[in-house]
Structures are given as C-alpha cells and as structure tokens.
Write a protein that holds these residues in place. Sequence first.
Motif, PDB file in Angstrom:
ATOM      1  N   SER A 140       0.829  -1.211   0.000  1.00  0.00           N
ATOM      2  CA  SER A 140       0.000   0.000   0.000  1.00  0.00           C
ATOM      3  C   SER A 140       0.864   1.263   0.000  1.00  0.00           C
ATOM      4  CB  SER A 140      -0.943   0.002   1.205  1.00  0.00           C
ATOM      5  OG  SER A 140      -0.222   0.092   2.415  1.00  0.00           O
ATOM      6  N   GLU A 141       2.057   1.191   0.628  1.00  0.00           N
ATOM      7  CA  GLU A 141       2.960   2.340   0.594  1.00  0.00           C
ATOM      8  C   GLU A 141       3.485   2.573  -0.818  1.00  0.00           C
ATOM      9  OE1 GLU A 141       4.665   2.311   5.174  1.00  0.00           O
ATOM     10  OE2 GLU A 141       5.932   1.528   3.578  1.00  0.00           O
ATOM     11  N   LEU A 142       3.737   1.513  -1.538  1.00  0.00           N
ATOM     12  CA  LEU A 142       4.157   1.656  -2.935  1.00  0.00           C
ATOM     13  C   LEU A 142       3.016   2.222  -3.779  1.00  0.00           C
ATOM     14  CD1 LEU A 142       6.157  -1.666  -3.525  1.00  0.00           C
ATOM     15  CD2 LEU A 142       6.918   0.500  -2.519  1.00  0.00           C
ATOM     16  N   GLN A 143       1.787   1.844  -3.411  1.00  0.00           N
ATOM     17  CA  GLN A 143       0.616   2.385  -4.099  1.00  0.00           C
ATOM     18  C   GLN A 143       0.524   3.894  -3.905  1.00  0.00           C
ATOM     19  OE1 GLN A 143      -1.870   0.503  -6.002  1.00  0.00           O
ATOM     20  NE2 GLN A 143      -2.181   2.623  -6.629  1.00  0.00           N
ATOM     21  N   VAL A 144       0.864   4.367  -2.709  1.00  0.00           N
ATOM     22  CA  VAL A 144       0.840   5.806  -2.423  1.00  0.00           C
ATOM     23  C   VAL A 144       1.853   6.537  -3.318  1.00  0.00           C
ATOM     24  CG1 VAL A 144       1.381   7.559  -0.696  1.00  0.00           C
ATOM     25  CG2 VAL A 144       0.002   5.587  -0.061  1.00  0.00           C
ATOM     26  N   LEU A 145       3.053   5.963  -3.462  1.00  0.00           N
ATOM     27  CA  LEU A 145       4.054   6.572  -4.351  1.00  0.00           C
ATOM     28  C   LEU A 145       3.500   6.708  -5.769  1.00  0.00           C
ATOM     29  CD1 LEU A 145       7.388   4.758  -3.327  1.00  0.00           C
ATOM     30  CD2 LEU A 145       6.590   7.007  -2.603  1.00  0.00           C
ATOM     31  N   HIS A 146       2.901   5.629  -6.236  1.00  0.00           N
ATOM     32  CA  HIS A 146       2.329   5.625  -7.587  1.00  0.00           C
ATOM     33  C   HIS A 146       1.229   6.673  -7.717  1.00  0.00           C
ATOM     34  CE1 HIS A 146       0.672   4.039 -11.363  1.00  0.00           C
ATOM     35  NE2 HIS A 146      -0.515   4.103 -10.777  1.00  0.00           N
ATOM     36  N   ASP A 147       0.358   6.763  -6.706  1.00  0.00           N
ATOM     37  CA  ASP A 147      -0.786   7.670  -6.778  1.00  0.00           C
ATOM     38  C   ASP A 147      -0.357   9.136  -6.703  1.00  0.00           C
ATOM     39  OD1 ASP A 147      -2.449   5.534  -7.023  1.00  0.00           O
ATOM     40  OD2 ASP A 147      -3.198   5.560  -4.960  1.00  0.00           O
ATOM     41  N   ILE A 148       0.690   9.429  -5.937  1.00  0.00           N
ATOM     42  CA  ILE A 148       1.167  10.817  -5.847  1.00  0.00           C
ATOM     43  C   ILE A 148       1.609  11.307  -7.223  1.00  0.00           C
ATOM     44  CG2 ILE A 148       3.058  12.260  -4.982  1.00  0.00           C
ATOM     45  CD1 ILE A 148       2.853  10.742  -2.330  1.00  0.00           C
ATOM     46  N   ALA A 149       2.425  10.494  -7.889  1.00  0.00           N
ATOM     47  CA  ALA A 149       2.886  10.876  -9.227  1.00  0.00           C
ATOM     48  C   ALA A 149       1.718  10.944 -10.211  1.00  0.00           C
ATOM     49  CB  ALA A 149       3.936   9.881  -9.714  1.00  0.00           C
ATOM     50  N   SER A 150       0.775  10.016 -10.071  1.00  0.00           N
ATOM     51  CA  SER A 150      -0.370   9.971 -10.977  1.00  0.00           C
ATOM     52  C   SER A 150      -1.278  11.193 -10.798  1.00  0.00           C
ATOM     53  CB  SER A 150      -1.170   8.685 -10.735  1.00  0.00           C
ATOM     54  OG  SER A 150      -2.318   8.646 -11.544  1.00  0.00           O
ATOM     55  N   LEU A 151      -1.567  11.553  -9.543  1.00  0.00           N
ATOM     56  CA  LEU A 151      -2.425  12.712  -9.279  1.00  0.00           C
ATOM     57  C   LEU A 151      -1.746  14.006  -9.706  1.00  0.00           C
ATOM     58  CD1 LEU A 151      -3.826  11.680  -5.776  1.00  0.00           C
ATOM     59  CD2 LEU A 151      -5.148  11.911  -7.885  1.00  0.00           C
ATOM     60  N   LEU A 152      -0.447  14.099  -9.480  1.00  0.00           N
ATOM     61  CA  LEU A 152       0.274  15.309  -9.872  1.00  0.00           C
ATOM     62  C   LEU A 152       0.307  15.469 -11.389  1.00  0.00           C
ATOM     63  CD1 LEU A 152       1.854  17.746  -8.783  1.00  0.00           C
ATOM     64  CD2 LEU A 152       3.935  16.387  -8.995  1.00  0.00           C
ATOM     65  N   SER A 153       0.352  14.352 -12.094  1.00  0.00           N
ATOM     66  CA  SER A 153       0.391  14.420 -13.560  1.00  0.00           C
ATOM     67  C   SER A 153      -0.904  15.000 -14.129  1.00  0.00           C
ATOM     68  CB  SER A 153       0.639  13.025 -14.152  1.00  0.00           C
ATOM     69  OG  SER A 153      -0.466  12.174 -13.911  1.00  0.00           O
ATOM     70  N   ARG A 154      -2.000  14.936 -13.342  1.00  0.00           N
ATOM     71  CA  ARG A 154      -3.266  15.540 -13.781  1.00  0.00           C
ATOM     72  C   ARG A 154      -3.297  17.038 -13.495  1.00  0.00           C
ATOM     73  NH1 ARG A 154      -7.358  11.315 -10.831  1.00  0.00           N
ATOM     74  NH2 ARG A 154      -6.253   9.404 -11.394  1.00  0.00           N
ATOM     75  N   HIS A 155      -2.378  17.522 -12.680  1.00  0.00           N
ATOM     76  CA  HIS A 155      -2.307  18.949 -12.349  1.00  0.00           C
ATOM     77  C   HIS A 155      -0.903  19.467 -12.665  1.00  0.00           C
ATOM     78  CE1 HIS A 155      -5.494  17.229  -9.814  1.00  0.00           C
ATOM     79  NE2 HIS A 155      -6.071  18.406  -9.869  1.00  0.00           N
ATOM     80  N   LYS A 156      -0.473  19.239 -13.902  1.00  0.00           N
ATOM     81  CA  LYS A 156       0.910  19.568 -14.273  1.00  0.00           C
ATOM     82  C   LYS A 156       1.231  21.053 -14.148  1.00  0.00           C
ATOM     83  CE  LYS A 156       1.701  15.690 -17.433  1.00  0.00           C
ATOM     84  NZ  LYS A 156       1.933  15.285 -18.822  1.00  0.00           N
ATOM     85  N   HIS A 157       0.192  21.900 -14.209  1.00  0.00           N
ATOM     86  CA  HIS A 157       0.447  23.346 -14.121  1.00  0.00           C
ATOM     87  C   HIS A 157       1.049  23.731 -12.770  1.00  0.00           C
ATOM     88  CE1 HIS A 157      -3.519  22.684 -12.346  1.00  0.00           C
ATOM     89  NE2 HIS A 157      -3.336  23.797 -11.652  1.00  0.00           N
ATOM     90  N   LEU A 158       0.757  22.935 -11.734  1.00  0.00           N
ATOM     91  CA  LEU A 158       1.304  23.241 -10.407  1.00  0.00           C
ATOM     92  C   LEU A 158       2.805  22.977 -10.346  1.00  0.00           C
ATOM     93  CD1 LEU A 158      -1.507  21.845  -8.118  1.00  0.00           C
ATOM     94  CD2 LEU A 158      -0.998  24.215  -8.659  1.00  0.00           C
ATOM     95  N   ALA A 159       3.282  22.094 -11.216  1.00  0.00           N
ATOM     96  CA  ALA A 159       4.718  21.826 -11.260  1.00  0.00           C
ATOM     97  C   ALA A 159       5.456  22.877 -12.089  1.00  0.00           C
ATOM     98  CB  ALA A 159       4.968  20.435 -11.835  1.00  0.00           C
ATOM     99  N   LYS A 160       4.693  23.773 -12.740  1.00  0.00           N
ATOM    100  CA  LYS A 160       5.314  24.782 -13.605  1.00  0.00           C
ATOM    101  C   LYS A 160       5.281  26.182 -12.987  1.00  0.00           C
ATOM    102  CE  LYS A 160       5.497  21.542 -16.804  1.00  0.00           C
ATOM    103  NZ  LYS A 160       6.746  20.815 -17.063  1.00  0.00           N
ATOM    104  N   ASP A 161       4.658  26.314 -11.792  1.00  0.00           N
ATOM    105  CA  ASP A 161       4.551  27.659 -11.221  1.00  0.00           C
ATOM    106  C   ASP A 161       5.881  28.080 -10.587  1.00  0.00           C
ATOM    107  OD1 ASP A 161       4.704  26.236  -8.892  1.00  0.00           O
ATOM    108  OD2 ASP A 161       2.609  26.518  -8.321  1.00  0.00           O
ATOM    109  N   HIS A 162       5.883  29.252  -9.951  1.00  0.00           N
ATOM    110  CA  HIS A 162       7.136  29.825  -9.440  1.00  0.00           C
ATOM    111  C   HIS A 162       7.430  29.429  -7.992  1.00  0.00           C
ATOM    112  CE1 HIS A 162       7.621  32.157 -13.064  1.00  0.00           C
ATOM    113  NE2 HIS A 162       6.390  32.635 -12.935  1.00  0.00           N
ATOM    114  N   SER A 163       6.481  28.814  -7.321  1.00  0.00           N
ATOM    115  CA  SER A 163       6.696  28.478  -5.911  1.00  0.00           C
ATOM    116  C   SER A 163       7.234  27.052  -5.785  1.00  0.00           C
ATOM    117  CB  SER A 163       5.387  28.610  -5.127  1.00  0.00           C
ATOM    118  OG  SER A 163       4.387  27.808  -5.709  1.00  0.00           O
TER     119      SER A 163
END
Length: 334
Positions: free
Chosen positions: A170-193
């Motif tokens: 389940s901990e490995l599942q969390v790693l997978h889900d974090i990357a997966s959820l972030l990939s749906r909100h890629k604009h947050l990885a492109k901001d200045h903060s």
Amino acid sequence: GVCGGEFSILRSPQSVAFRDGSWPIPGERIPDVAALTMGFSVEEDLPWPGLGVGDLFHRPQATVLVTVKGVDKLPVKGFSYPIENAVPFSLDSVANAIHTLFSEETPVVLQLAPSEERVYMVGKANAVFEDLSVTLRQLRSRLFQDSSILNSLPLNSLSRNNEVDLLFLSELQVLHDIASLLSRHKHLAKDHSPDLYSLELSGLEEIGKRYGEDSQQFKDASQILVDSLQKFADEMFNLYGGNAVVEVVAVKEFNSPLSRKTRSILQASQSKNENPYNLAYPYNYDYSVIFNIVLWMMIGLALAVIVISYNLWNMDPGYDSIIYRMTNQKIRMD
C-alpha cells in the motif's frame, strides 16, 4: 551509540552541485541539506563537502525526500552518503520557510507517513491530493481496485492475503498515486513556488520483523521497493521538467523515538511547531518595510517631543502665549 544509514540522491538537476564521495553526513543536518538545495538559509553553516554551491539563480522547483525504515542501505542509482548518528528529523523547518516566503502563491507541501496515518498538506496540496488514500482502510481498498499496482507488480514471494505484505504494497501504491495525481495537475509543477514532498515508509521494516531479514520475502520486497523508488523518482523528476531533487534516506532504526504528531488531512493553516532551540521565527519580506516605518516614526515623534518641550521651556508668557495676553488685557480693562 551511533546508528548508521544512507542518504542517497536519486535525481537532481545540474543547478544543484552534489559531489560524488563517501563523506558522512550527520543525521540531524539532512533537513539543512534540503533547505540549502532549495536556496533557503540555515541557522548554522553546513561544513559538508557533498554539497557544492551550485547555480544560485536556478533553484529546484521541488524537493522529494523518502525515508525508508528497516534497512541500512538500498542499491539505488545516484550519489550515496553514509549517515552518522541517524536521529529522527523533520522537514517542518523547510515547510515553514516555503509557507512563509510563498504563502500568496500557494505552494504544494505534502508530508505523509502512510503506516501511521500521519498526513499534513498545505496550499494546493489539498486540492491535488484530496483523492489520495491516507488511512489504512482506504489504502487496503485502493489496492484491490482495478487500477492498483497489484496488477502490474511481480509479487514473487509476497502475498495478497497477509496484512504485513499489504501494508508494504500500500505504501508503494501511495508513491504511484502521488505521481499519478500530480500528472493531472501539471500546471502546479510549472509555477514559481517551490514544492515539498516528505514521505516515510515503514512497510519494509515490518516485513523484516515478520519474516526475518534473511527471508526471501524481505529480499523480494527490497528489490520491489528499489524499483518503485527509481520509477517514482523518474516520474517526479520529469513532471517538474528535470528541475526536482529526489532523495532517499535509508535507516535501520533511529537513535531516539520520534514524537508522533497526528495532523488533519484538511488542515490548511500552519500548526505551531515545537522550537527546542528557542530560535527566532523566520522573517518574511515585509519585515524590513515594517521595521523602517516603526523606526522612523519613533524617531520623528521623539524629535517632535524634544522640539515642543524646548520651545515651551523658553517661552515668554507675556508675548508668546495668547492665553496670558488675553488675561493681561482683561485685567487692564477691569
């Protein structure tokens, strides 16, 4: 006694100058390394040769630190440094710095320990990771969904029916889900903060206790974990356009027990942290403005009081004061 471990850099941009070498790093200074790589100042100089100055004008957009308990080292790719005196540490100071300096830009701050159901989110993390499984019940049900990692991972000697194995998976599942959820909100990885991810995994430690560290289950779990961490590091590195630092701390056991704080998943305001060293709070950008306003206002008021007092002291009541002048005229008329 001195308890060892290993601090590894899985992925890092060229702007952060990590050097290859076996220089030991004190366990309590790991948060300082994370702060310095992100361009923040630290209270005390870090005389550690493993981290060079780097490019001051291109700081990483994210730091991802994964702590793995139950093993001294993991055969991951990248730079690795031995840890001396592996004491419990927290990235709260780094989270505070981000929250103070970039509060208006709502950065992503996620601190998570799945096996203990400890979660802390700040800013946009609440929106991005609202669907993230955090309780043990949620994690278990997530594993048995169609899109879970159970359908793609080679379990080998691990079992779907054992609670300890399921906790690890389940901990490995969390790693997978974090990357997966972030990939749906890629604009947050492109901001200045800058963003911060701090994850603590103890599933491998539980497998070692349950089966023994010489067991096939422990060996299989270690290999699966290394592969999953490497994949997670690559995904996060790519989501941030190659401008993220991904670090792993592997430690057999900490020297002293870590005080556990349960934090609400919906908590949006910064909680008051313990301050064992009685250090001052970090200043924000408005500090110098407020300081100058208060300083010059106090100086101006002080000068005004001095000038008024001097003039009152040297005043001629008969000529300088309308009160005495009116009174004298009234007396003469009477």
